[in-house]
Design a protein around this motif. Structure first.
Motif, PDB file in Angstrom:
ATOM      1  N   ALA A  70     -10.304 -12.418  -2.761  1.00  7.93           N
ATOM      2  CA  ALA A  70     -10.848 -11.123  -3.172  1.00  7.93           C
ATOM      3  C   ALA A  70     -10.467  -9.998  -2.211  1.00  7.93           C
ATOM      4  O   ALA A  70     -10.098  -8.894  -2.639  1.00  7.93           O
ATOM      5  CB  ALA A  70     -12.369 -11.211  -3.306  1.00  7.93           C
ATOM      6  N   LEU A  71     -10.570 -10.258  -0.901  1.00  6.83           N
ATOM      7  CA  LEU A  71     -10.229  -9.229   0.076  1.00  6.83           C
ATOM      8  C   LEU A  71      -8.754  -8.869  -0.015  1.00  6.83           C
ATOM      9  O   LEU A  71      -8.382  -7.681  -0.057  1.00  6.83           O
ATOM     10  CB  LEU A  71     -10.577  -9.699   1.487  1.00  6.83           C
ATOM     11  N   ALA A  72      -7.887  -9.877  -0.047  1.00 11.61           N
ATOM     12  CA  ALA A  72      -6.453  -9.623  -0.146  1.00 11.61           C
ATOM     13  C   ALA A  72      -6.102  -8.941  -1.468  1.00 11.61           C
ATOM     14  O   ALA A  72      -5.217  -8.074  -1.510  1.00 11.61           O
ATOM     15  CB  ALA A  72      -5.683 -10.934  -0.006  1.00 11.61           C
ATOM     16  N   HIS A  73      -6.788  -9.304  -2.532  1.00 13.82           N
ATOM     17  CA  HIS A  73      -6.596  -8.661  -3.835  1.00 13.82           C
ATOM     18  C   HIS A  73      -6.812  -7.153  -3.720  1.00 13.82           C
ATOM     19  O   HIS A  73      -5.991  -6.351  -4.186  1.00 13.82           O
ATOM     20  CB  HIS A  73      -7.591  -9.280  -4.825  1.00 13.82           C
ATOM     21  N   ASN A  74      -7.901  -6.756  -3.069  1.00 15.05           N
ATOM     22  CA  ASN A  74      -8.200  -5.331  -2.895  1.00 15.05           C
ATOM     23  C   ASN A  74      -7.195  -4.646  -1.972  1.00 15.05           C
ATOM     24  O   ASN A  74      -6.820  -3.490  -2.196  1.00 15.05           O
ATOM     25  CB  ASN A  74      -9.613  -5.160  -2.349  1.00 15.05           C
ATOM     26  N   VAL A  75      -6.760  -5.356  -0.929  1.00 12.16           N
ATOM     27  CA  VAL A  75      -5.756  -4.797  -0.018  1.00 12.16           C
ATOM     28  C   VAL A  75      -4.457  -4.527  -0.781  1.00 12.16           C
ATOM     29  O   VAL A  75      -3.832  -3.471  -0.613  1.00 12.16           O
ATOM     30  CB  VAL A  75      -5.505  -5.754   1.169  1.00 12.16           C
ATOM     31  N   PHE A  76      -4.036  -5.455  -1.617  1.00 10.25           N
ATOM     32  CA  PHE A  76      -2.811  -5.274  -2.392  1.00 10.25           C
ATOM     33  C   PHE A  76      -2.914  -4.048  -3.299  1.00 10.25           C
ATOM     34  O   PHE A  76      -1.973  -3.249  -3.406  1.00 10.25           O
ATOM     35  CB  PHE A  76      -2.517  -6.515  -3.242  1.00 10.25           C
ATOM     36  N   ARG A  77      -4.050  -3.888  -3.952  1.00 10.32           N
ATOM     37  CA  ARG A  77      -4.225  -2.743  -4.841  1.00 10.32           C
ATOM     38  C   ARG A  77      -4.202  -1.423  -4.060  1.00 10.32           C
ATOM     39  O   ARG A  77      -3.629  -0.429  -4.509  1.00 10.32           O
ATOM     40  CB  ARG A  77      -5.527  -2.884  -5.635  1.00 10.32           C
ATOM     41  N   THR A  78      -4.828  -1.431  -2.884  1.00  9.34           N
ATOM     42  CA  THR A  78      -4.814  -0.234  -2.045  1.00  9.34           C
ATOM     43  C   THR A  78      -3.391   0.114  -1.624  1.00  9.34           C
ATOM     44  O   THR A  78      -2.971   1.272  -1.685  1.00  9.34           O
ATOM     45  CB  THR A  78      -5.696  -0.447  -0.799  1.00  9.34           C
ATOM     46  N   MET A  79      -2.637  -0.902  -1.193  1.00  8.91           N
ATOM     47  CA  MET A  79      -1.269  -0.656  -0.751  1.00  8.91           C
ATOM     48  C   MET A  79      -0.384  -0.187  -1.904  1.00  8.91           C
ATOM     49  O   MET A  79       0.537   0.612  -1.714  1.00  8.91           O
ATOM     50  CB  MET A  79      -0.695  -1.919  -0.109  1.00  8.91           C
ATOM     51  N   ALA A  80      -0.663  -0.659  -3.094  1.00  4.91           N
ATOM     52  CA  ALA A  80       0.152  -0.284  -4.252  1.00  4.91           C
ATOM     53  C   ALA A  80      -0.145   1.113  -4.754  1.00  4.91           C
ATOM     54  O   ALA A  80       0.767   1.879  -5.085  1.00  4.91           O
ATOM     55  CB  ALA A  80      -0.065  -1.298  -5.377  1.00  4.91           C
ATOM     56  N   PHE A  81      -1.433   1.477  -4.797  1.00  8.96           N
ATOM     57  CA  PHE A  81      -1.821   2.713  -5.467  1.00  8.96           C
ATOM     58  C   PHE A  81      -2.201   3.856  -4.528  1.00  8.96           C
ATOM     59  O   PHE A  81      -2.079   5.024  -4.886  1.00  8.96           O
ATOM     60  CB  PHE A  81      -2.991   2.443  -6.422  1.00  8.96           C
ATOM     61  N   GLU A  82      -2.670   3.529  -3.326  1.00  8.18           N
ATOM     62  CA  GLU A  82      -3.131   4.581  -2.418  1.00  8.18           C
ATOM     63  C   GLU A  82      -2.140   4.896  -1.304  1.00  8.18           C
ATOM     64  O   GLU A  82      -2.172   5.978  -0.732  1.00  8.18           O
ATOM     65  CB  GLU A  82      -4.482   4.191  -1.814  1.00  8.18           C
ATOM     66  N   ALA A  83      -1.300   3.967  -0.960  1.00  2.81           N
ATOM     67  CA  ALA A  83      -0.328   4.180   0.117  1.00  2.81           C
ATOM     68  C   ALA A  83       1.068   4.331  -0.476  1.00  2.81           C
ATOM     69  O   ALA A  83       1.412   3.658  -1.445  1.00  2.81           O
ATOM     70  CB  ALA A  83      -0.364   3.010   1.098  1.00  2.81           C
ATOM     71  N   GLY A  84       1.855   5.218   0.114  1.00  3.52           N
ATOM     72  CA  GLY A  84       3.209   5.443  -0.394  1.00  3.52           C
ATOM     73  C   GLY A  84       4.286   4.736   0.405  1.00  3.52           C
ATOM     74  O   GLY A  84       5.472   4.915   0.135  1.00  3.52           O
ATOM     75  N   GLU A  85       3.864   3.902   1.368  1.00 10.03           N
ATOM     76  CA  GLU A  85       4.833   3.278   2.268  1.00 10.03           C
ATOM     77  C   GLU A  85       5.815   2.387   1.523  1.00 10.03           C
ATOM     78  O   GLU A  85       6.983   2.270   1.916  1.00 10.03           O
ATOM     79  CB  GLU A  85       4.087   2.468   3.334  1.00 10.03           C
ATOM     80  N   TRP A  86       5.366   1.739   0.446  1.00  7.52           N
ATOM     81  CA  TRP A  86       6.250   0.810  -0.258  1.00  7.52           C
ATOM     82  C   TRP A  86       7.465   1.517  -0.861  1.00  7.52           C
ATOM     83  O   TRP A  86       8.520   0.922  -1.020  1.00  7.52           O
ATOM     84  CB  TRP A  86       5.491   0.030  -1.319  1.00  7.52           C
ATOM     85  N   ARG A  87       7.314   2.815  -1.163  1.00  2.00           N
ATOM     86  CA  ARG A  87       8.455   3.544  -1.730  1.00  2.00           C
ATOM     87  C   ARG A  87       9.579   3.707  -0.706  1.00  2.00           C
ATOM     88  O   ARG A  87      10.757   3.508  -1.024  1.00  2.00           O
ATOM     89  CB  ARG A  87       7.997   4.912  -2.239  1.00  2.00           C
ATOM     90  N   SER A  88       9.212   4.076   0.517  1.00  2.00           N
ATOM     91  CA  SER A  88      10.242   4.211   1.550  1.00  2.00           C
ATOM     92  C   SER A  88      10.841   2.854   1.884  1.00  2.00           C
ATOM     93  O   SER A  88      12.036   2.746   2.209  1.00  2.00           O
ATOM     94  CB  SER A  88       9.669   4.884   2.799  1.00  2.00           C
ATOM     95  N   PHE A  89      10.017   1.804   1.804  1.00  2.00           N
ATOM     96  CA  PHE A  89      10.527   0.452   2.037  1.00  2.00           C
ATOM     97  C   PHE A  89      11.606   0.100   1.011  1.00  2.00           C
ATOM     98  O   PHE A  89      12.666  -0.434   1.365  1.00  2.00           O
ATOM     99  CB  PHE A  89       9.376  -0.553   1.968  1.00  2.00           C
ATOM    100  N   LEU A  90      11.356   0.401  -0.252  1.00  2.00           N
ATOM    101  CA  LEU A  90      12.345   0.078  -1.285  1.00  2.00           C
ATOM    102  C   LEU A  90      13.622   0.897  -1.132  1.00  2.00           C
ATOM    103  O   LEU A  90      14.721   0.389  -1.391  1.00  2.00           O
ATOM    104  CB  LEU A  90      11.745   0.298  -2.672  1.00  2.00           C
ATOM    105  N   GLU A  91      13.496   2.140  -0.729  1.00  2.00           N
ATOM    106  CA  GLU A  91      14.693   2.953  -0.480  1.00  2.00           C
ATOM    107  C   GLU A  91      15.526   2.340   0.636  1.00  2.00           C
ATOM    108  O   GLU A  91      16.755   2.244   0.534  1.00  2.00           O
ATOM    109  CB  GLU A  91      14.292   4.376  -0.119  1.00  2.00           C
ATOM    110  N   LEU A  92      14.865   1.932   1.712  1.00  2.00           N
ATOM    111  CA  LEU A  92      15.570   1.307   2.827  1.00  2.00           C
ATOM    112  C   LEU A  92      16.185  -0.030   2.415  1.00  2.00           C
ATOM    113  O   LEU A  92      17.259  -0.399   2.874  1.00  2.00           O
ATOM    114  CB  LEU A  92      14.596   1.100   3.988  1.00  2.00           C
ATOM    115  N   ALA A  93      15.496  -0.747   1.532  1.00  2.00           N
ATOM    116  CA  ALA A  93      15.911  -2.104   1.154  1.00  2.00           C
ATOM    117  C   ALA A  93      17.042  -2.133   0.138  1.00  2.00           C
ATOM    118  O   ALA A  93      17.543  -3.217  -0.193  1.00  2.00           O
ATOM    119  CB  ALA A  93      14.712  -2.866   0.602  1.00  2.00           C
TER     120      ALA A  93
END
Length: 302
Positions: A70-93
């Motif tokens: 449950a905790l990790a589930h919520n962390v994943f949702r936060t990282m997906a919808f509230e944080a934009g870091e994954w976008r820069s990660f994909l650009e770099l990748a």
């Protein structure tokens, strides 16, 4: 990832106390509109594809299956919808085929890398925290594709040694002082998880990669100040290989380990790294003297 600097939270609390509650609620709603939009977009794609309720979509082509925890589930949702870091990660990748995820936690970035690739890839997720390893294995099983080779390693990265860490039940940090350990214990209590002291084997990153048979062209590093140990113990290897680097820098944690965040950045510049976004090193060097954590996307100069 375990802890974050509290300065931003203190500013937020000060603003909250200064505004009428109704006005603060409106401001918070407006700030979160983009988050609600991304959540609704994911839900619409999910329904259109009849994909079930155990996943989220970052785009029509990128689906992440969520962890059961449950905790990790919520962390994943936060990282997906509230944080934009994954976008820069994909650009770099872009164009990369071999990721080493150092400080993988529950494996959000490892799973994102696999989900965003169409060609064969390798992933090595390095995570020394036992509860996080359980989540990580679950995330790997739920997101592994036919074209991906994905391994998990339970060591920490640094000079060869057995080192004491403290676990919040979902993330670890090196045991540095009673004050920092108490902070980790409070995090565990807040999340309803057991606090624990553990001894972890450390090894240089290049040794772990060699044993696992991976030559990374991309590193993601988020290890609560131990990035100092990683870089110092792997400079020659990094200089030769120069993989792209998605790096979280924790200046206060580095100093607590008797490291120098400015020297860390200067060493990376010296062996041929430069900021992916084209900014000057001088502007980034200044950030090393502050107490706020920050992330860098780096590439090797040709």
């Amino acid at each position: 990832m375990l802890q974050r600097h509290t300065f931003g939270r203190e500013i937020k609390d000060l603003v909250k106390m200064s505004l009428p509650s109704s006005l603060f609620r409106r401001a918070r709603f407006l700030k979160r509109l983009s988050i609600y939009y991304r959540m609704e977009t994911s839900d619409l794609i999910q329904r259109d594809m009849d994909a079930g309720v155990d996943c989220i979509f970052l785009s029509k082509s990128i689906r992440l299956r969520l962890p059961d925890d449950a905790l990790a589930h919520n962390v994943f949702r936060t990282m997906a919808f509230e944080a934009g870091e994954w976008r820069s990660f994909l650009e770099l990748a872009d164009g990369c085929r071999a990721l080493v995820d150092v400080g993988a936690s529950g494996g959000f970035f490892s799973a994102l890398f696999v989900a965003s690739r169409t060609s064969p890839v390798q992933v090595l997720s390095i995570e020394p925290d036992s509860p996080s390893q359980v989540v990580l294995a679950n995330v790997r099983d739920r997101n592994l594709s036919a074209n991906a080779e994905w391994h998990i390693d339970a060591r920490a990265v640094g000079e060869p040694a057995n080192v004491e860490f403290v676990s919040s039940g979902y993330g670890v940090a090196r045991s540095l002082s009673p004050m920092s350990d108490a902070s980790t214990e409070r995090t565990a209590a807040k999340n309803g998880r057991p606090f624990a002291r553990v001894v972890v084997e450390c090894a240089p990153l290049q040794h772990i990669c060699k044993e696992r048979g991976i030559v990374p062209d991309l590193l993601k590093i988020d290890i609560e100040g131990m990035e100092w140990n990683l870089v110092q113990s792997s400079l020659d290897w990094l200089s030769t290989l120069r993989p792209r680097m998605h790096l979280e820098v924790h200046p206060p944690f580095i100093r607590r380990q008797h490291g120098d965040p400015l020297l860390l950045l200067k060493n990376l510049a010296k062996i041929g790294y430069r900021p992916f976004d084209g900014k000057s090193w001088d502007s980034i060097f200044k950030r090393a003297n502050n107490d706020s954590n920050f992330h860098l996307d780096l590439i090797g100069q040709v």
